[in-house]
Design a protein around this motif. Structure first.
Motif, PDB file in Angstrom:
ATOM      1  N   VAL A 117       2.477  -1.333   9.118  1.00 12.12           N
ATOM      2  CA  VAL A 117       2.521  -1.235   7.654  1.00 12.12           C
ATOM      3  C   VAL A 117       3.072   0.087   7.119  1.00 12.12           C
ATOM      4  O   VAL A 117       3.279   0.216   5.915  1.00 12.12           O
ATOM      5  CB  VAL A 117       1.110  -1.456   7.039  1.00 12.12           C
ATOM      6  CG1 VAL A 117       0.603  -2.853   7.349  1.00 12.12           C
ATOM      7  CG2 VAL A 117       0.126  -0.409   7.532  1.00 12.12           C
TER       8      VAL A 117
ATOM      9  N   PRO B 274      -2.663   5.900  -1.707  1.00 11.94           N
ATOM     10  CA  PRO B 274      -3.494   4.880  -2.349  1.00 11.94           C
ATOM     11  C   PRO B 274      -4.238   4.007  -1.349  1.00 11.94           C
ATOM     12  O   PRO B 274      -3.822   3.899  -0.187  1.00 11.94           O
ATOM     13  CB  PRO B 274      -2.458   4.032  -3.119  1.00 11.94           C
ATOM     14  CG  PRO B 274      -1.210   4.832  -3.161  1.00 11.94           C
ATOM     15  CD  PRO B 274      -1.243   5.773  -2.012  1.00 11.94           C
TER      16      PRO B 274
ATOM     17  N   SER C 157      -2.670   1.661   1.556  1.00 11.55           N
ATOM     18  CA  SER C 157      -1.285   2.076   1.792  1.00 11.55           C
ATOM     19  C   SER C 157      -0.962   2.225   3.277  1.00 11.55           C
ATOM     20  O   SER C 157       0.210   2.319   3.644  1.00 11.55           O
ATOM     21  CB  SER C 157      -0.979   3.374   1.042  1.00 11.55           C
ATOM     22  OG  SER C 157      -1.861   4.393   1.445  1.00 11.55           O
ATOM     23  N   GLY C 158      -1.980   2.282   4.121  1.00 14.69           N
ATOM     24  CA  GLY C 158      -1.714   2.334   5.562  1.00 14.69           C
ATOM     25  C   GLY C 158      -2.178   3.601   6.258  1.00 14.69           C
ATOM     26  O   GLY C 158      -1.793   3.848   7.402  1.00 14.69           O
ATOM     27  N   LYS C 159      -3.040   4.388   5.600  1.00 11.45           N
ATOM     28  CA  LYS C 159      -3.492   5.649   6.206  1.00 11.45           C
ATOM     29  C   LYS C 159      -4.250   5.395   7.513  1.00 11.45           C
ATOM     30  O   LYS C 159      -3.995   6.034   8.530  1.00 11.45           O
ATOM     31  CB  LYS C 159      -4.376   6.417   5.208  1.00 11.45           C
ATOM     32  CG  LYS C 159      -3.681   6.715   3.880  1.00 11.45           C
ATOM     33  CD  LYS C 159      -4.572   7.447   2.906  1.00 11.45           C
ATOM     34  CE  LYS C 159      -5.822   6.691   2.492  1.00 11.45           C
ATOM     35  NZ  LYS C 159      -5.547   5.446   1.741  1.00 11.45           N
ATOM     36  N   SER C 160      -5.202   4.459   7.450  1.00 14.67           N
ATOM     37  CA  SER C 160      -5.987   4.171   8.660  1.00 14.67           C
ATOM     38  C   SER C 160      -5.102   3.614   9.762  1.00 14.67           C
ATOM     39  O   SER C 160      -5.269   3.950  10.937  1.00 14.67           O
ATOM     40  CB  SER C 160      -7.096   3.151   8.356  1.00 14.67           C
ATOM     41  OG  SER C 160      -7.911   3.624   7.323  1.00 14.67           O
ATOM     42  N   ARG C 161      -4.161   2.776   9.370  1.00 14.97           N
ATOM     43  CA  ARG C 161      -3.271   2.179  10.382  1.00 14.97           C
ATOM     44  C   ARG C 161      -2.446   3.255  11.075  1.00 14.97           C
ATOM     45  O   ARG C 161      -2.210   3.186  12.275  1.00 14.97           O
ATOM     46  CB  ARG C 161      -2.343   1.137   9.744  1.00 14.97           C
ATOM     47  CG  ARG C 161      -3.035   0.067   8.953  1.00 14.97           C
ATOM     48  CD  ARG C 161      -3.977  -0.781   9.757  1.00 14.97           C
ATOM     49  NE  ARG C 161      -3.288  -1.587  10.741  1.00 14.97           N
ATOM     50  CZ  ARG C 161      -3.926  -2.454  11.552  1.00 14.97           C
ATOM     51  NH1 ARG C 161      -5.228  -2.587  11.484  1.00 14.97           N
ATOM     52  NH2 ARG C 161      -3.247  -3.154  12.413  1.00 14.97           N
TER      53      ARG C 161
ATOM     54  N   GLU D 267     -11.309   9.899   6.257  1.00 12.56           N
ATOM     55  CA  GLU D 267     -12.226  10.140   5.138  1.00 12.56           C
ATOM     56  C   GLU D 267     -13.653  10.415   5.614  1.00 12.56           C
ATOM     57  O   GLU D 267     -14.586   9.718   5.215  1.00 12.56           O
ATOM     58  CB  GLU D 267     -12.204   8.954   4.174  1.00 12.56           C
ATOM     59  CG  GLU D 267     -10.812   8.686   3.615  1.00 12.56           C
ATOM     60  CD  GLU D 267     -10.843   7.753   2.431  1.00 12.56           C
ATOM     61  OE1 GLU D 267     -11.462   8.140   1.420  1.00 12.56           O
ATOM     62  OE2 GLU D 267     -10.258   6.659   2.508  1.00 12.56           O
TER      63      GLU D 267
ATOM     64  N   HIS E  10      -8.671  12.349  -0.216  1.00 13.31           N
ATOM     65  CA  HIS E  10      -8.065  12.205  -1.549  1.00 13.31           C
ATOM     66  C   HIS E  10      -8.339  13.432  -2.404  1.00 13.31           C
ATOM     67  O   HIS E  10      -8.000  13.447  -3.577  1.00 13.31           O
ATOM     68  CB  HIS E  10      -8.644  10.971  -2.254  1.00 13.31           C
ATOM     69  CG  HIS E  10      -8.322   9.705  -1.535  1.00 13.31           C
ATOM     70  ND1 HIS E  10      -7.078   9.134  -1.583  1.00 13.31           N
ATOM     71  CD2 HIS E  10      -9.058   8.924  -0.718  1.00 13.31           C
ATOM     72  CE1 HIS E  10      -7.067   8.046  -0.840  1.00 13.31           C
ATOM     73  NE2 HIS E  10      -8.253   7.902  -0.298  1.00 13.31           N
TER      74      HIS E  10
HETATM   75  N1  LIG Z   1      -5.389  -5.807  11.627  1.00 13.18           N
HETATM   76  C1  LIG Z   1      -4.616  -5.907  10.551  1.00 13.18           C
HETATM   77  N2  LIG Z   1      -3.641  -6.831  10.475  1.00 13.18           N
HETATM   78  C2  LIG Z   1      -2.850  -6.933   9.403  1.00 13.18           C
HETATM   79  N3  LIG Z   1      -2.961  -6.147   8.318  1.00 13.18           N
HETATM   80  C3  LIG Z   1      -3.897  -5.208   8.334  1.00 13.18           C
HETATM   81  C4  LIG Z   1      -4.774  -5.040   9.439  1.00 13.18           C
HETATM   82  N4  LIG Z   1      -5.603  -4.009   9.155  1.00 13.18           N
HETATM   83  C5  LIG Z   1      -5.258  -3.570   7.930  1.00 13.18           C
HETATM   84  N5  LIG Z   1      -4.242  -4.287   7.436  1.00 13.18           N
HETATM   85  C6  LIG Z   1      -3.593  -4.116   6.138  1.00 13.18           C
HETATM   86  O1  LIG Z   1      -2.770  -2.965   6.224  1.00 13.18           O
HETATM   87  C7  LIG Z   1      -2.783  -2.288   4.970  1.00 13.18           C
HETATM   88  C8  LIG Z   1      -3.156  -0.844   5.199  1.00 13.18           C
HETATM   89  O2  LIG Z   1      -4.525  -0.779   5.599  1.00 13.18           O
HETATM   90  P1  LIG Z   1      -5.249   0.610   5.877  1.00 13.18           P
HETATM   91  O3  LIG Z   1      -6.642   0.293   6.314  1.00 13.18           O
HETATM   92  O4  LIG Z   1      -4.417   1.435   6.783  1.00 13.18           O
HETATM   93  O5  LIG Z   1      -5.237   1.265   4.421  1.00 13.18           O
HETATM   94  P2  LIG Z   1      -5.775   2.676   3.949  1.00 13.18           P
HETATM   95  O6  LIG Z   1      -4.613   3.412   3.342  1.00 13.18           O
HETATM   96  O7  LIG Z   1      -6.504   3.367   5.045  1.00 13.18           O
HETATM   97  O8  LIG Z   1      -6.745   2.216   2.783  1.00 13.18           O
HETATM   98  P3  LIG Z   1      -8.198   2.753   2.267  1.00 13.18           P
HETATM   99  O9  LIG Z   1      -7.931   4.072   1.589  1.00 13.18           O
HETATM  100  O10 LIG Z   1      -8.583   1.683   1.305  1.00 13.18           O
HETATM  101  O11 LIG Z   1      -9.085   2.851   3.473  1.00 13.18           O
HETATM  102  C9  LIG Z   1      -3.739  -3.054   4.059  1.00 13.18           C
HETATM  103  O12 LIG Z   1      -2.977  -3.905   3.237  1.00 13.18           O
HETATM  104  C10 LIG Z   1      -4.580  -3.854   5.018  1.00 13.18           C
HETATM  105  O13 LIG Z   1      -5.027  -5.052   4.430  1.00 13.18           O
END
Ligand SMILES: Nc1ncnc2c1ncn2[C@@H]1O[C@H](COP(=O)(O)OP(=O)(O)OP(=O)(O)O)[C@@H](O)[C@H]1O
Length: 203
Positions: free
Chosen positions: A16, A35, A38-42, A144, A176
Protein backbone atom coordinates in the motif's frame (compact mmCIF):
# COMPACT_ATOMS: atom_id res chain seq x y z
CA UNK A 1 36.08 5.64 6.29
CA UNK A 2 32.52 6.73 7.04
CA UNK A 3 30.43 4.09 8.82
CA UNK A 4 27.45 2.72 6.89
CA UNK A 5 24.09 3.84 8.28
CA UNK A 6 22.69 1.56 10.94
CA UNK A 7 19.49 1.25 8.90
CA UNK A 8 19.06 2.27 5.31
CA UNK A 9 16.15 2.03 2.92
CA UNK A 10 16.15 2.45 -0.85
CA UNK A 11 13.03 2.04 -2.92
CA UNK A 12 11.00 0.12 -0.34
CA UNK A 13 7.60 -0.80 -1.68
CA UNK A 14 4.90 -2.76 0.15
CA UNK A 15 1.32 -3.45 -0.91
CA UNK A 16 0.00 0.00 0.00
CA UNK A 17 2.93 2.43 0.32
CA UNK A 18 6.51 3.29 -0.58
CA UNK A 19 9.48 4.68 1.30
CA UNK A 20 11.95 5.86 -1.34
CA UNK A 21 14.95 6.61 0.88
CA UNK A 22 15.99 6.71 4.52
CA UNK A 23 19.41 6.64 6.17
CA UNK A 24 19.48 6.34 9.94
CA UNK A 25 22.80 6.48 11.74
CA UNK A 26 23.31 4.52 14.96
CA UNK A 27 21.31 6.33 17.64
CA UNK A 28 19.22 8.32 15.16
CA UNK A 29 15.44 8.47 14.98
CA UNK A 30 12.95 9.02 12.15
CA UNK A 31 9.41 10.15 12.97
CA UNK A 32 6.76 9.02 10.50
CA UNK A 33 3.38 10.77 10.35
CA UNK A 34 0.46 10.32 8.00
CA UNK A 35 -3.32 9.99 7.93
CA UNK A 36 -5.09 6.97 9.36
CA UNK A 37 -5.02 4.10 6.90
CA UNK A 38 -2.23 5.64 4.80
CA UNK A 39 0.09 2.67 5.29
CA UNK A 40 2.38 3.57 8.20
CA UNK A 41 2.00 0.21 9.93
CA UNK A 42 2.39 -1.64 6.65
CA UNK A 43 5.68 0.14 5.97
CA UNK A 44 7.04 -0.70 9.43
CA UNK A 45 5.99 -4.32 8.96
CA UNK A 46 7.77 -4.36 5.60
CA UNK A 47 10.98 -2.97 7.15
CA UNK A 48 10.80 -5.71 9.81
CA UNK A 49 10.28 -8.29 7.02
CA UNK A 50 6.92 -9.32 8.46
CA UNK A 51 5.17 -8.56 5.16
CA UNK A 52 6.44 -9.05 1.62
CA UNK A 53 8.12 -6.02 0.06
CA UNK A 54 10.43 -4.94 -2.73
CA UNK A 55 13.44 -2.69 -2.49
CA UNK A 56 16.66 -2.53 -0.57
CA UNK A 57 17.04 -2.65 3.19
CA UNK A 58 20.45 -2.61 4.84
CA UNK A 59 21.61 -2.95 8.42
CA UNK A 60 25.11 -1.61 9.05
CA UNK A 61 25.65 -1.82 5.31
CA UNK A 62 24.62 -5.46 5.01
CA UNK A 63 21.70 -6.26 2.71
CA UNK A 64 18.60 -7.90 4.15
CA UNK A 65 19.13 -10.78 1.72
CA UNK A 66 22.32 -11.65 3.60
CA UNK A 67 20.34 -12.36 6.79
CA UNK A 68 18.23 -15.38 7.64
CA UNK A 69 14.68 -14.05 8.08
CA UNK A 70 14.53 -14.87 11.79
CA UNK A 71 17.83 -13.09 12.40
CA UNK A 72 16.71 -9.93 10.57
CA UNK A 73 13.48 -9.92 12.63
CA UNK A 74 15.44 -10.19 15.84
CA UNK A 75 17.67 -7.26 14.89
CA UNK A 76 14.96 -5.10 13.29
CA UNK A 77 12.06 -5.32 15.71
CA UNK A 78 8.53 -4.11 15.06
CA UNK A 79 6.60 -2.93 18.12
CA UNK A 80 2.93 -2.98 17.10
CA UNK A 81 0.32 -0.62 18.45
CA UNK A 82 -1.61 -3.64 19.75
CA UNK A 83 0.82 -6.04 21.36
CA UNK A 84 0.22 -9.79 21.31
CA UNK A 85 0.36 -11.87 24.50
CA UNK A 86 0.19 -15.63 24.34
CA UNK A 87 1.12 -17.03 27.76
CA UNK A 88 -0.67 -16.56 31.07
CA UNK A 89 1.96 -14.70 33.07
CA UNK A 90 3.80 -11.51 32.14
CA UNK A 91 7.13 -13.10 33.05
CA UNK A 92 6.68 -15.85 30.47
CA UNK A 93 7.01 -13.15 27.80
CA UNK A 94 9.97 -11.39 29.38
CA UNK A 95 12.68 -13.98 30.05
CA UNK A 96 15.55 -11.58 29.38
CA UNK A 97 14.15 -8.27 30.61
CA UNK A 98 16.34 -6.10 32.84
CA UNK A 99 14.81 -4.99 36.16
CA UNK A 100 16.01 -1.43 35.50
CA UNK A 101 13.99 -1.33 32.28
CA UNK A 102 10.88 -2.41 34.18
CA UNK A 103 11.61 0.20 36.85
CA UNK A 104 12.13 2.91 34.23
CA UNK A 105 8.70 2.04 32.84
CA UNK A 106 7.09 2.25 36.27
CA UNK A 107 6.91 -1.43 37.25
CA UNK A 108 8.16 -3.23 40.35
CA UNK A 109 9.89 -6.57 39.77
CA UNK A 110 6.79 -8.48 40.87
CA UNK A 111 5.13 -7.53 37.57
CA UNK A 112 6.63 -10.72 36.10
CA UNK A 113 4.18 -12.68 38.26
CA UNK A 114 1.12 -10.74 37.08
CA UNK A 115 -1.51 -12.37 34.95
CA UNK A 116 -1.61 -10.92 31.42
CA UNK A 117 -5.41 -10.72 31.80
CA UNK A 118 -5.20 -7.94 34.36
CA UNK A 119 -3.01 -5.60 32.30
CA UNK A 120 -4.42 -2.24 31.26
CA UNK A 121 -3.81 -1.20 27.67
CA UNK A 122 -1.10 1.24 28.78
CA UNK A 123 0.58 -1.45 30.90
CA UNK A 124 0.50 -3.78 27.90
CA UNK A 125 2.15 -1.26 25.64
CA UNK A 126 4.88 -0.44 28.18
CA UNK A 127 5.60 -4.11 28.81
CA UNK A 128 5.65 -4.78 25.08
CA UNK A 129 8.37 -2.13 24.81
CA UNK A 130 10.32 -3.82 27.62
CA UNK A 131 10.00 -7.11 25.74
CA UNK A 132 11.14 -5.54 22.47
CA UNK A 133 14.25 -3.86 23.88
CA UNK A 134 15.17 -7.02 25.78
CA UNK A 135 15.72 -8.67 22.38
CA UNK A 136 18.65 -6.29 21.87
CA UNK A 137 17.58 -4.97 18.46
CA UNK A 138 19.75 -2.69 16.32
CA UNK A 139 16.64 -1.01 14.92
CA UNK A 140 13.28 -0.59 16.62
CA UNK A 141 10.12 0.30 14.69
CA UNK A 142 7.59 1.81 17.09
CA UNK A 143 3.96 2.05 15.97
CA UNK A 144 2.39 4.88 17.99
CA UNK A 145 3.77 3.51 21.28
CA UNK A 146 2.51 6.44 23.35
CA UNK A 147 -0.83 7.08 21.62
CA UNK A 148 -2.88 6.31 24.74
CA UNK A 149 -0.45 7.26 27.47
CA UNK A 150 -0.39 10.22 29.84
CA UNK A 151 2.48 12.72 29.75
CA UNK A 152 4.53 11.12 32.54
CA UNK A 153 4.25 7.63 31.05
CA UNK A 154 5.02 8.98 27.60
CA UNK A 155 8.19 10.53 29.03
CA UNK A 156 9.13 7.16 30.57
CA UNK A 157 8.69 5.38 27.23
CA UNK A 158 10.69 8.05 25.41
CA UNK A 159 13.39 7.78 28.10
CA UNK A 160 13.79 4.01 27.67
CA UNK A 161 14.15 4.39 23.91
CA UNK A 162 16.55 7.33 24.33
CA UNK A 163 18.74 5.21 26.58
CA UNK A 164 18.91 2.48 23.93
CA UNK A 165 19.57 5.07 21.25
CA UNK A 166 22.55 6.29 23.26
CA UNK A 167 23.85 2.73 22.89
CA UNK A 168 23.33 2.80 19.10
CA UNK A 169 19.73 1.77 18.52
CA UNK A 170 18.15 3.34 15.44
CA UNK A 171 14.43 4.08 15.82
CA UNK A 172 11.55 4.65 13.42
CA UNK A 173 8.68 6.10 15.42
CA UNK A 174 5.14 6.58 14.13
CA UNK A 175 3.71 9.66 15.79
CA UNK A 176 1.18 12.34 14.96
CA UNK A 177 2.64 14.69 17.54
CA UNK A 178 5.13 17.25 16.16
CA UNK A 179 6.20 18.09 19.72
CA UNK A 180 7.15 14.47 20.26
CA UNK A 181 9.13 14.38 17.01
CA UNK A 182 10.92 17.50 18.25
CA UNK A 183 11.67 15.97 21.66
CA UNK A 184 13.05 12.88 19.95
CA UNK A 185 15.30 14.99 17.74
CA UNK A 186 13.86 12.98 14.88
CA UNK A 187 14.25 13.32 11.13
CA UNK A 188 10.66 13.90 10.07
CA UNK A 189 8.85 12.00 7.34
CA UNK A 190 5.25 12.25 6.20
CA UNK A 191 3.32 9.59 4.34
CA UNK A 192 1.09 11.17 1.71
CA UNK A 193 -0.48 9.60 -1.35
CA UNK A 194 1.32 6.38 -0.54
CA UNK A 195 4.84 7.84 -0.41
CA UNK A 196 6.94 8.59 2.69
CA UNK A 197 8.94 11.75 2.02
CA UNK A 198 11.13 13.93 4.21
CA UNK A 199 8.71 16.40 5.78
CA UNK A 200 10.66 19.47 4.61
CA UNK A 201 10.26 18.21 1.03
CA UNK A 202 6.50 18.58 1.47
CA UNK A 203 6.45 22.13 2.81
N1 LIG B 1 -3.41 -7.54 5.54
C1 LIG B 1 -3.90 -6.56 4.79
N2 LIG B 1 -4.33 -6.78 3.54
C2 LIG B 1 -4.81 -5.80 2.77
N3 LIG B 1 -4.91 -4.52 3.18
C3 LIG B 1 -4.49 -4.23 4.40
C4 LIG B 1 -3.97 -5.23 5.27
N4 LIG B 1 -3.63 -4.62 6.43
C5 LIG B 1 -3.94 -3.32 6.29
N5 LIG B 1 -4.45 -3.08 5.07
C6 LIG B 1 -4.91 -1.80 4.54
O1 LIG B 1 -3.75 -1.04 4.23
C7 LIG B 1 -4.01 0.33 4.50
C8 LIG B 1 -2.92 0.86 5.40
O2 LIG B 1 -3.05 0.26 6.69
P1 LIG B 1 -2.08 0.64 7.89
O3 LIG B 1 -2.47 -0.21 9.05
O4 LIG B 1 -0.67 0.56 7.43
O5 LIG B 1 -2.46 2.17 8.13
P2 LIG B 1 -1.87 3.20 9.17
O6 LIG B 1 -1.33 4.37 8.38
O7 LIG B 1 -0.92 2.54 10.11
O8 LIG B 1 -3.20 3.66 9.89
P3 LIG B 1 -3.56 4.03 11.44
O9 LIG B 1 -2.91 5.36 11.70
O10 LIG B 1 -5.04 4.12 11.39
O11 LIG B 1 -3.03 2.91 12.30
C9 LIG B 1 -5.41 0.42 5.09
O12 LIG B 1 -6.30 0.78 4.06
C10 LIG B 1 -5.69 -0.99 5.56
O13 LIG B 1 -7.06 -1.28 5.51
Amino acid sequence: MTAAPRLSIRGLRCAVARWPALDLAAGACAALAGPSGSGKSRLLRAIADLDPSEGELRLDGEARSAFAAHRWRRLVVYLPADSAWWAERVGDHLPAVEPQTLAALGFAEDVVGWSVQRLSSGERSRLALARAVALGPKALLLDEPTANLDAATTAAVEGVVEERRAAGLAAVWVTHDPAQAERLGAQRYALRDGVAEAAEALA
